[in-house]
Design an enzyme around this catalytic site. Structure first.
Site, PDB file in Angstrom:
ATOM      1  N   HIS A 459       0.815  -1.209   0.000  1.00 58.32           N
ATOM      2  CA  HIS A 459       0.000   0.000   0.000  1.00 58.32           C
ATOM      3  C   HIS A 459       0.850   1.260   0.000  1.00 58.32           C
ATOM      4  O   HIS A 459       0.469   2.277  -0.564  1.00 58.32           O
ATOM      5  CB  HIS A 459      -0.951  -0.036   1.205  1.00 58.32           C
ATOM      6  CG  HIS A 459      -2.100  -0.968   0.984  1.00 58.32           C
ATOM      7  ND1 HIS A 459      -2.825  -1.538   1.981  1.00 58.32           N
ATOM      8  CD2 HIS A 459      -2.625  -1.437  -0.162  1.00 58.32           C
ATOM      9  CE1 HIS A 459      -3.774  -2.298   1.472  1.00 58.32           C
ATOM     10  NE2 HIS A 459      -3.654  -2.260   0.165  1.00 58.32           N
ATOM     11  N   GLU A 701     -14.444  -8.980 -19.951  1.00 58.95           N
ATOM     12  CA  GLU A 701     -13.429  -9.267 -18.932  1.00 58.95           C
ATOM     13  C   GLU A 701     -13.384 -10.745 -18.550  1.00 58.95           C
ATOM     14  O   GLU A 701     -12.670 -11.142 -17.630  1.00 58.95           O
ATOM     15  CB  GLU A 701     -13.617  -8.377 -17.696  1.00 58.95           C
ATOM     16  CG  GLU A 701     -15.012  -8.302 -17.150  1.00 58.95           C
ATOM     17  CD  GLU A 701     -15.168  -7.265 -16.046  1.00 58.95           C
ATOM     18  OE1 GLU A 701     -14.176  -6.725 -15.562  1.00 58.95           O
ATOM     19  OE2 GLU A 701     -16.325  -7.015 -15.675  1.00 58.95           O
ATOM     20  N   ASP A 725      -9.404  -7.733 -15.025  1.00 56.59           N
ATOM     21  CA  ASP A 725      -9.992  -9.053 -14.810  1.00 56.59           C
ATOM     22  C   ASP A 725      -9.701  -9.995 -15.967  1.00 56.59           C
ATOM     23  O   ASP A 725      -9.429 -11.175 -15.745  1.00 56.59           O
ATOM     24  CB  ASP A 725     -11.510  -8.925 -14.594  1.00 56.59           C
ATOM     25  CG  ASP A 725     -11.821  -8.589 -13.152  1.00 56.59           C
ATOM     26  OD1 ASP A 725     -11.218  -9.229 -12.268  1.00 56.59           O
ATOM     27  OD2 ASP A 725     -12.615  -7.678 -12.905  1.00 56.59           O
ATOM     28  N   CYS A 772     -10.854  -0.147 -20.426  1.00 55.57           N
ATOM     29  CA  CYS A 772     -10.945   0.640 -19.196  1.00 55.57           C
ATOM     30  C   CYS A 772     -10.141  -0.002 -18.065  1.00 55.57           C
ATOM     31  O   CYS A 772     -10.193   0.458 -16.935  1.00 55.57           O
ATOM     32  CB  CYS A 772     -12.397   0.874 -18.785  1.00 55.57           C
ATOM     33  SG  CYS A 772     -13.272  -0.653 -18.447  1.00 55.57           S
TER      34      CYS A 772
HETATM   35  C1  PEP Z   1     -11.171  -4.441 -15.151  1.00 56.29           C
HETATM   36  O1  PEP Z   1     -11.415  -5.569 -14.726  1.00 56.29           O
HETATM   37  O2  PEP Z   1     -10.267  -4.179 -15.980  1.00 56.29           O
HETATM   38  C2  PEP Z   1     -11.956  -3.297 -14.654  1.00 56.29           C
HETATM   39  C3  PEP Z   1     -11.822  -2.097 -15.168  1.00 56.29           C
HETATM   40  O3  PEP Z   1     -12.779  -3.555 -13.624  1.00 56.29           O
HETATM   41  P1  PEP Z   1     -12.308  -3.600 -12.068  1.00 56.29           P
HETATM   42  O4  PEP Z   1     -10.839  -3.272 -12.028  1.00 56.29           O
HETATM   43  O5  PEP Z   1     -13.171  -2.607 -11.390  1.00 56.29           O
HETATM   44  O6  PEP Z   1     -12.623  -5.011 -11.711  1.00 56.29           O
HETATM   45 MG    MG Z   2     -13.274  -5.922 -13.647  1.00 57.44          MG
END
Ligand code: PEP
Ligand code: MG
Length: 835
Positions: A459, A701, A725, A772
């Site tokens: 962290h 994902e 993911d 994303c």
């Molecule tokens: C991802 O899995 O890339 C994503 C953007 O979702 P999170 O990181 O919120 O699981």
């Molecule tokens: Mg995700």
């Protein structure tokens, strides 16, 4: 790339050599065979026509090296070259090297992209290793050069990393060939050192000459323009045990008791230029005097028991005050960085509010133990319980427990928070830093951080990155080898530290620092403007966010829209789910902040590592493979409908609002979600409430979503790849587990190929596709992602300026070529070398 032809009297022998060479290079080099003659009675011999055809089969303008076994093989090859004509044969060399060793060395050198001359040299030197192994003192026969050992460079900027070799058979031919493959593309001088001998890391023969065994320390040393990239590629490969599995672990490993991969490196030794090399965890250069920071756990006072009621009141007061401090810290870090950083303190707050903890305290107080003693023993027990868990990630959480322990103890004994007011800029040196320590740092005074302990996923590392403070970890004996007040230089990108830099080193670091500051200022100045590639193609640069404050920050950072609102954060820090009206206002406000710019709200992505206190989920053995994201919503329709209603109402007022479903695996799930949305819309309309169905997208994902992408694309307006993911599911490697962290990279060839498939499915269906996940915010990947056809990159707002600069530096056509090259690569080190 140079190709190889194997000429032998015996088809069986040639087949075997071919198979060995193929295995060494994993099919990267074109190898053809011409062996035996077409006479069933007497098949042993060579045939000029067959040799000519073999050369033509693998002909490459970069050259062909022909390895022959003996006697008439040479005559037949000569004749084959005559038959071919002089123009084509200028690039064909016949090599005098021994067939087997020569073919191995030549193919590895060819796979590493070496020239025909270099490949020929490598083949000629192929016997050196064998001589050395059979009789160290034997003189090499005449004709074999003895000067293949390179002379070390005298560059001032030579840096090195060390690795404890665990491969049961040491660095034999296959690992050696992996090393050559991983590092030879870099524009750098690279060496390997073992047993006090140093050899070129670009020559498989020289590496074999080093005779590196299990348990030996192998150093990789580099200098030149791409030295750091080369060392990183070496480290990555080393962590992957040079692409071998290591079944028999050696004793030395058992002695290491730490969770951190850094401990696989041996003692960090200062090189001849005074440079120490540890692990860079937050990029940037810092030059400032060293300041030793030592945080200690305040001691419980020796006082008598005041009675249950009074002790309990003291506890609840301290605990409430600590929770208040923590939520303020969470807010502050959310403003300084992004939501994910502030989650650390939100998690601390949740740990403190845990009813189990209060029960344990209550029990001790009823045993007439005063609250300070009770608190310190409970903290010790809880931290120990974390340390005893086999998961390395969980072991690292013991530090968080001590951090909470220290905070509450300070409040219990009435000790003011240790706040050091610094009057001049410093580089903080410490054994370790807790998240609270790090968050208290004043980035205007703390120019850099060096730690003895703590991994890059700790962290403290996350916070240092969020605060933009260059940081380095894993520098053993730091506190004893550094002197308070003396000026040091650190490079948080390469992990280099100079505790007593020379004036020349200081001058050069200062220049680099100024250059970086200038680039940062330029990027900041241009961050609001739209970014176009050099040939005028635009790529949408969007933000990921979770709170209203994030929305303002994103807009001010140049976000052209929002690619991901993690709506689950609205559900997390509370005792019950937020009401429809509350959600409606939240979604409306974010949409409003962005005017007519697109805002994509992701529906609740709960489960996995994000449980909800008020939702009884029951125990799951594998929560990441369990009921999370859309799966959970479809099983909790009432909860989901409230969110869908809020979104439908917000969309009626804000046409820029879009909705995205997470963790979709099958078309059936998508149908179910869409039909629920349409039921909610109809119900709202029946009740006279204005509602509009937004455009729908899904997160890609889960590997199944990639494979089903063609079917899913028919049903939605856009795709957004959640690479965080997708990576863990494609690689079957938990993103929080250090032991498999070498697999958890979105640039793994398998993950990139998955993205390629999703892009194709989206574009075939005429819908846009964005990313994303974290990889979208890495400027090193921007060119490749543009080249792969990604239409939108959505990232943490602090990354926008750098990614826009990377877009501006990209040429679309070149990017396409680059993407093709990257997608053709076979291993992660090869891809990293290209990036
Ligand atoms: C991802 O899995 O890339 C994503 C953007 O979702 P999170 O990181 O919120 O699981
Ligand atoms: Mg995700």
């Amino acid at each position: 790339m140079v190709s190889i032809v194997i000429v032998s009297h015996s088809p069986d022998l040639a087949k075997g050599v071919h198979a060995l060479a193929e295995q060494m290079t994993q099919g990267k080099v074109q190898i053809a065979v011409a062996a035996g003659v077409d006479d069933p009675e007497n098949p042993i011999g060579t045939d000029a026509i067959a040799i000519m055809m073999a050369i033509e089969e693998v002909y490459s303008p970069e050259g062909v090296l022909v390895l022959v076994d003996m006697g008439s093989a040479i005559l037949s090859t000569d004749m084959a070259l005559e038959l071919m004509g002089s123009e084509q044969t200028t690039n064909v060399h016949i090599c005098a090297a021994p067939l087997i060793e020569g073919a191995m060395s030549a193919s590895v050198a060819a796979a590493a992209g070496m020239s025909l001359e270099e490949v020929t040299n490598e083949a000629h030197n192929a016997l050196l290793a064998k001589y050395q192994l059979l009789n160290q003192s034997a003189k090499l026969p005449n004709g074999i050069p003895t000067d293949v050992l390179p002379t070390p460079t005298d560059s001032e900027y030579e840096t090195e990393v060390e690795w404890l070799v665990q491969n049961p058979h040491g660095i034999h031919a296959r690992p050696a060939s992996a090393i050559v493959g991983a590092i030879s593309a870099f524009d750098a001088q690279i060496w390997l050192r073992c047993h006090d001998r140093r050899v070129s890391a670009k020559s498989i023969n020289s590496i074999a000459l080093l005779d590196v065994k299990q348990g030996d320390t192998l150093a990789c040393i580099a200098s030149g323009k791409e030295a750091q990239q080369a060392l990183q590629a070496f480290q990555l490969l080393a962590h992957n045990h040079f692409n071998e599995s290591i079944d028999e672990k050696i004793d030395v490993m058992n002695k290491q008791n730490s969770a951190n991969t850094i401990h696989q490196f041996t003692d960090i030794i200062e090189d001849e230029h005074g440079c120490l090399r540890a692990i860079g965890i937050s990029e940037g250069i810092a030059i400032a005097p060293i300041w030793h920071y030592r945080a200690t756990m305040p001691k419980a006072r020796d006082r008598s028991y005041l009675g249950y009621e009074q002790e309990w009141t003291l506890y609840t007061q301290a605990s409430d005050a600590a929770q208040q401090e923590l939520s303020q810290l969470a807010d502050r870090t959310a403003h300084a960085g992004s939501k994910s950083e502030s989650d650390i303190f939100t998690a601390h707050c949740a740990m403190l509010a845990d009813p189990d903890l209060s029960n344990q305290i209550a029990q001790q107080l009823s045993n007439k133990i005063n609250v300070e003693n009770a608190w310190s023993s409970i903290i010790e027990q809880t931290a120990q319980a974390y340390k005893d868990v086999s998961s390395e990630y969980m072991q690292a959480r013991a530090k968080d427990i001590y951090d909470i322990g220290r905070r509450v103890m300070r409040l219990l004994i009435g000790e003011a928070e240790q706040k050091t007011v610094l009057t001049e800029p410093v580089i903080l040196a410490a054994v370790d830093l807790s998240p609270s320590d790090t968050a208290q740092l004043d980035p205007t005074m703390i120019k850099g951080i060096i730690l003895e302990q703590g991994g890059s996923t700790s962290h403290s590392a996350i916070l240092a990155r969020a605060l933009g403070i260059p940081a380095i970890t894993g520098l053993n004996k730091l506190m004893s080898r550094s002197q308070e007040g003396s000026v040091a230089v650190i490079n948080g990108c390469s992990g280099e530290v100079w505790l007593s830099p020379t004036s020349l080193q200081l001058e050069s670091a200062q220049k680099e620092l100024e250059k970086q500051q200038f680039q940062k200022e330029q990027a900041q100045a241009a961050m609001i403007e739209k970014a176009y590639t050099q040939d005028g193609i635009s790529v949408d640069i969007f933000a990921n966010l979770a709170t209203l404050e994030d929305a303002d920050q994103a807009l001010n950072s140049g976000a052209e829209g929002v690619g991901l609102v993690r709506s689950e954060f609205l559900f997390m820090e509370r005792e019950q789910a937020p009401s429809e009206q509350y959600q409606y206002e939240f979604y409306s406000q974010i949409a409003n902040t962005f005017g007519n710019k697109q805002v994509i709200i992701r529906t609740l992505d709960i489960g996995g590592d994000k449980p909800l206190a008020y939702l009884q989920q029951g125990h799951e053995d594998n929560p990441f493979l369990g009921c999370r994201g859309l799966r959970l919503c479809l099983q909790n329709e009432e909860l989901f409908k409230v969110q869908l209603n809020a979104l439908l109402r917000a969309r009626a007022k804000h046409p820029n609002l879009y909705v995205m479903f997470p963790m979709v695996s099958t078309p059936e799930e998508l149908h179910q979600a869409k039909s629920l949305l349409s039921d909610c819309h109809n119900a709202l309309q029946r009740d006279g409430i204005s509602s509009a169905i937004p455009e729908i997208g899904i997160m890609i994902e889960v590997p199944a979503a990639v494979v089903n992408a063609k079917q899913l694309a028919k049903e939605v307006s856009f795709f957004s790849v959640g690479t965080n993911d997708l990576t863990q599911y494609v690689m079957a490697a938990d993103r929080g587990n250090n032991a498999v962290s070498y697999l958890v990279s979105a640039t793994q060839p398998a993950v990139l190929r998955m993205i390629e498939l999703a892009v194709k499915a989206a574009h075939d269906a005429g819908i846009p596709i964005g990313i994303c996940g974290e990889m979208a915010g890495d400027p090193k990947l921007t060119e490749t992602l543009i080249g792969m056809g990604i239409d939108k990159l959505s990232m943490s707002p602090i990354r926008i300026a750098a990614v826009k600069q990377a877009v501006r530096a990209t040429h679309h056509q070149q990017a396409k070529r680059k993407a093709k090259e990257v997608l053709n690569a076979e291993t992660l080190p090869q891809i990293l070398a290209m990036l």
